[in-house]
Design an enzyme around this catalytic site. Sequence first.
Site, PDB file in Angstrom:
ATOM      1  N   SER A 186      -9.844  -0.522   7.129  1.00 48.64           N
ATOM      2  CA  SER A 186      -9.185  -0.493   5.824  1.00 48.64           C
ATOM      3  C   SER A 186      -8.362  -1.711   5.427  1.00 48.64           C
ATOM      4  O   SER A 186      -7.875  -1.775   4.304  1.00 48.64           O
ATOM      5  CB  SER A 186      -8.316   0.764   5.716  1.00 48.64           C
ATOM      6  OG  SER A 186      -9.123   1.913   5.790  1.00 48.64           O
ATOM      7  N   SER A 197      -9.456   1.964   2.971  1.00 46.07           N
ATOM      8  CA  SER A 197      -8.604   2.735   2.085  1.00 46.07           C
ATOM      9  C   SER A 197      -7.593   1.865   1.346  1.00 46.07           C
ATOM     10  O   SER A 197      -6.942   2.320   0.410  1.00 46.07           O
ATOM     11  CB  SER A 197      -7.859   3.803   2.907  1.00 46.07           C
ATOM     12  OG  SER A 197      -7.000   3.193   3.867  1.00 46.07           O
ATOM     13  N   LYS A 240       0.843  -1.203   0.000  1.00 42.79           N
ATOM     14  CA  LYS A 240       0.000   0.000   0.000  1.00 42.79           C
ATOM     15  C   LYS A 240       0.877   1.252   0.000  1.00 42.79           C
ATOM     16  O   LYS A 240       1.937   1.282   0.642  1.00 42.79           O
ATOM     17  CB  LYS A 240      -0.912  -0.026   1.222  1.00 42.79           C
ATOM     18  CG  LYS A 240      -1.939   1.090   1.290  1.00 42.79           C
ATOM     19  CD  LYS A 240      -2.821   0.932   2.526  1.00 42.79           C
ATOM     20  CE  LYS A 240      -3.859   2.035   2.640  1.00 42.79           C
ATOM     21  NZ  LYS A 240      -4.726   1.859   3.834  1.00 42.79           N
TER      22      LYS A 240
END
Length: 518
Positions: A206, A182, A106
């Site tokens: 997330s 996210s 990420k």
Amino acid sequence: MNTSHFKYIFFSLIIGLSSCKKTEEAVIIDLNELTVNSIHRAFENGDYNSEQLVNAYLKRVESYNPQLNALTVINPEALETARLLDKEYKETGVLRPLHGIPLIVKDNFNTKGLPTTAGALALKDFIPEEDAFMVARLLEAGAIILAKSNMAEWAFSPMHSESSTAGTTRNPYNLAHVPAGSSGGTGAAVAANLGTIGLGTDTGNSIRGPSSHNALVGFRSTLGLTSRSGVVPLYLRNDVAGPMCRTVEDAVKMLELIATYDPKDPVTANSKGKIPENYSQFLQKDGLKGARIGVLRTLSENDPDPEISKLFENAISDMRELGAQLIDSVEIPDFDNLRQNQWCNDFRKDIEAYLAEYVKNDTIRTLEDIVRIGSTSEYAVDGLNFFLENSGRSQNPEIECLDPYSDERRIAFREAIEKKMDELELDAIIYPSWNHKPAKIETFAEGYKGDNSQIISPHTGQPAFTVPMGFTSGNLPAGLQFLGRMYDEPTLIKLTYSYEQGTRHRHPPFTEELTQGK
């Protein structure tokens, strides 16, 4: 057999047949649902090496990422790193725990030599000098960063994954829908087999939200079990980083490497003496046999989609068949009151500390600097303005933000849950990760409802794992969440592994739909 399963089996057969073909120039590798163990067996058997594997993934990324927009930066050193690991294995005959395994990271994890933007214009040119602690642990174990993944800008949105640096990520199971936020880029990429394993972060939802929406396994471990140093923060009071994988076993292999004390993250001092020698010992197919599982109807019956409710009832039935005793249902005393006023966080304090320690740029030191630089995401703009107007604090600015391990409000919430678990002798509590299907991208704000992940675990600090629970109409995945006691990852591993192995709900997105961009 329904149409969806027929299409899945058909394309698996086509891919399987093509994987048998070899030429002198290249090896055709079936990337469909590869695991760490299956890759290492292939290395040992001489079927292919890490360089060939990375090259195969890069070609798949080239074919499918344009439709998904899940990955933002491809690591230009990935192939060279693979060659070095192949050379090492040839010389030593020893495979490291994640030797040659392609990893999706990420874009809020610091990665040496690669941009780390958190999806924001303010960080678009930031290239860290060193890896985040967790990334360094995985690389030391032999993992290869294949790519960085898109995310909701500053990790603000649990609903969707849209950033100023890369735009919007789509759900590989149905491109009209969100992958949640996210960590949606990691979720979509790992689900679509663009990498073997993935890293996400979870402030409230997330890791587990995108894992649920993408038929993945997502581990939010106990707050304090793993480090967050070198990760762009949202709220350090709640932030946890961890694995997003296609199988429980692969997630456990990652957890074994990242669960450790980090002197740069003081909260990890709480994990000392609470980490077993290894977590793999708890991968037990009969782990549900004799287990006592509590059903939290307070969450599962909160305005659910009928299809999600049906999957949840099927999950309860499946666990009974697998030997578990279901206590249906569990009532947590004063639950509605205890869950209130838990979002006490300071984005300004956390992000400005990160900028000072890692970015070290005089033009980007404060929240005001971030707002001045701006954003192309309307959602992020609204979030930044909110924090600016409220001195960087979320929800009720009158509530003091205390240490997460000493905050009486958090302790009371956790103790109420664990006391009830002790009273009923429960091994875990279950509920749907989301009560509704993934929303459509065009109307994500209106379609955002049913997110159960933010209600308990981020505030109590307890571990919560999500695993695939099945699919609803539209080929949209759903997840089942297991909540455990503090530092009781071993029990959650046993339960989730047993459920996964006994149900086998996950299947990959259909290659046909990704290819055609439907």
